[in-house]
Enzyme design. Sequence first.
Site, PDB file in Angstrom:
ATOM      1  N   SER A 294      10.004  -5.564  -5.648  1.00 28.50           N
ATOM      2  CA  SER A 294       9.204  -4.941  -4.698  1.00 28.50           C
ATOM      3  C   SER A 294       8.566  -3.701  -4.697  1.00 28.50           C
ATOM      4  O   SER A 294       7.647  -3.297  -4.045  1.00 28.50           O
ATOM      5  CB  SER A 294       9.822  -4.803  -3.312  1.00 28.50           C
ATOM      6  OG  SER A 294      10.057  -6.141  -2.849  1.00 28.50           O
TER       7      SER A 294
ATOM      8  N   LYS B 244       8.639   3.821   3.058  1.00 22.71           N
ATOM      9  CA  LYS B 244       8.705   2.398   3.468  1.00 22.71           C
ATOM     10  C   LYS B 244       9.253   1.908   4.744  1.00 22.71           C
ATOM     11  O   LYS B 244      10.012   2.890   5.185  1.00 22.71           O
ATOM     12  CB  LYS B 244       9.300   1.549   2.360  1.00 22.71           C
ATOM     13  CG  LYS B 244       9.015   0.053   2.206  1.00 22.71           C
ATOM     14  CD  LYS B 244       9.572  -0.880   1.148  1.00 22.71           C
ATOM     15  CE  LYS B 244       9.787  -1.934   1.216  1.00 22.71           C
ATOM     16  NZ  LYS B 244       9.810  -2.999   0.165  1.00 22.71           N
TER      17      LYS B 244
ATOM     18  N   SER C 172       7.092  -6.350  -2.097  1.00 26.02           N
ATOM     19  CA  SER C 172       6.802  -6.173  -0.708  1.00 26.02           C
ATOM     20  C   SER C 172       6.478  -4.697  -0.375  1.00 26.02           C
ATOM     21  O   SER C 172       6.140  -4.548   0.806  1.00 26.02           O
ATOM     22  CB  SER C 172       8.172  -6.483  -0.145  1.00 26.02           C
ATOM     23  OG  SER C 172       8.963  -5.551  -0.295  1.00 26.02           O
TER      24      SER C 172
END
Lengths: 90, 442
Positions: free
Chosen positions: B144, B46, B120
Site C-alpha cells: 500500500s 493516511k 491503498s
Amino acid sequence: MEKDEFNRLLATSRIVLNEIESDSIQKDTEDILKFFDKIGSVTVETGEKAFHPVDIPEKLREDSAADRREIENVFENGDTYRFYFLGPKV
Amino acid sequence: MKADFLELDKDEYPGFIETLRDKNEELNAFNFIQNSYGEGKIISVKDNICVKDMPATASSKILEGYKPGFDATVVRRLKENGFRVIGKTNMDEFGFGSFGLNSEKQAKNPFDEKYVSGGSSSGSAISTAIIKDHVSIAESTGGSISTPAAFCGVVGFTPTYGLVSRYGLIDYANSLDKIGFMGRNAAAIKEVFNFSLGKDAKDTTSLERELIDNNSRKLYVINGLMKGVNPLVVDRFNRLLDRLISLGYTVEYKDLEYLDYSVPTYYIISMAEASTNLAKYQGFKYGFRLKDFSLDYNDFFKSARKEFGKEAKRRVILGTFIRSQSVRSKYYDKALGIRHLIIRQMKKLLSDGLIISPTMPIFTPKIEEVNDINPVEAYSMDMLTIPPNLCGFPHVSFPYFYEKGMPMGAQLIADHFNDYSLFSVLSEWEQNFKYKFAGELG
C-alpha cells in the site's frame, strides 16, 4: 461451494447481502479459494510457522489501568446514558 | 543531505489551503483538510492513523463520524519534533485495494486524472506528488505504500516490521501492517523515519534495534518475480539496471523456490486477520451508529455491517471461512508455514545484497481498465510488492523512468533492520536521476 454452505458462511460472518451481491460474491469466493488452493502443492516439512515476520519477544503490559482517556474516548464516540454507553441487547 | 519541509506563515496558509481544496476536488487526495492555522513543518497522515480531534474513517462508511481523542504514537512523536498535520488522506477502505478505487471518492492520478493513483495509500501519494517538499505518513500491509508511490512518481518507504509503533493505527492485518512514509527524496523520509522510531509501551510488537547500512553494491533480480511482468516494463527496468551497473553496482539473477506462492499466502493471512479486526465495528462504539437498540445483538451487528463496502464484505467472508476449524490447517496454518520458508530463503539472499524489481508488473492503468477486473486478477497485480510485505523486509519504491509522461517505480528490498542501506542506494540514485513531480503547491 453450494448455495446452502455459502449462506451458512454469511450467517457466521454476520454479513447480509442482497441477491445480486450474493451471487457475485459467491462466485468471487469460489474463484479466490481456487487461487488459494495453489498452496496445497507446497510441502512444509519443518512445521515452523511465522506468526510475525520478525522475532517479537513476548512482552506483556503492566497489569494496571494507566490510561483513563481510553474509556473517555469510548464515551465520546458512542451513545451514552449516565455512566454507560448504549449497545444492543445481548 | 539536508531535508526540506514546507512551512507556511499565518498569511500564506489560507491561500495554500484554498488551492489545496480546489486540487482536492479534482484528485480526491484528502478525506479531511485542516482549515485552522498552526506552526510547524507540514505533513499529511493516511486516514487509518489516528490524529487527535481529526476524523479517522479509513475511508469506510462504518467509521463515519469517528473522531479519536488521542494521537497515534507516530503522530505524537512527529508533533513533538515540530511537524503539523494538515489533513487526513484518502485510501482504499481499510487498506483493501491496490488502485485507490475502493473508496467513496475514487482517487485520481495527479499526472493524468484518467489514470489510477494506486492504493491503498492513494491520498498520501497524491499529496506528496502535488505539495512542495511534502512527506505523508502512510501504511502498508501488502504494498500500500510502494504501489501508489510508483504510480504517482514519489518515493515510498516501508520500514522493517515492528520498527514504527502501530498504536493508533486502525488495523487491517496485525502481522503485516507497517507504518511508513512517502516523500520526494531519501533525505526527507529518513529524517521523518528517525523521529518516528523507538519502542512504545502501547504497542507490544514494537521493536528497538540498531539499524544497519551494509553498504552492499550487489543487487539480485529474482527470475520468478520477473516472469509475470509486462515485457515493455522489463525493457525499461533493464535500462535502470544498466544505469546502476554504470554506477558500480553488480547485478545477479537468482531463483527462489517458494516466491510463486507469496500472493495466495499473503491474502490467506491478511483476510484471516482482517475478518477478526473488523469485528469491532458493530454500529455503536466507533463512528456509524445504528441506534436501533430494539434489535437483538446478531441482527444489530448484521445491520451495521451493511455499511462495509463490497471488498470489505468479501474479505470478512473469506477470512471467516479460512479460520473455520475444518479448513484452518489447509489454509491458515499452511500459509504461516510458507511464510516461514519464504523469509528463510529471502534472508539468505539479503545477507549480502539487495533485491531489486519493478514495483508493479504493469504500466499505470486507466481507471476504466481496472474498475471491472476480477478479484484474483487484482490481487495478482501485487506479486512484486507482496514478498517484502509478507516477510516484513524494509523496502522502498522510487521513480526511475517516465513512460509517455507517466512515472514508473522500481523497488529495492533489504534484510530486516538494514533500512539505512536503502537510503544510501537511493541517495546515490537521486544524484544521477532527476524526479519530475506533478505539482509544487506551497
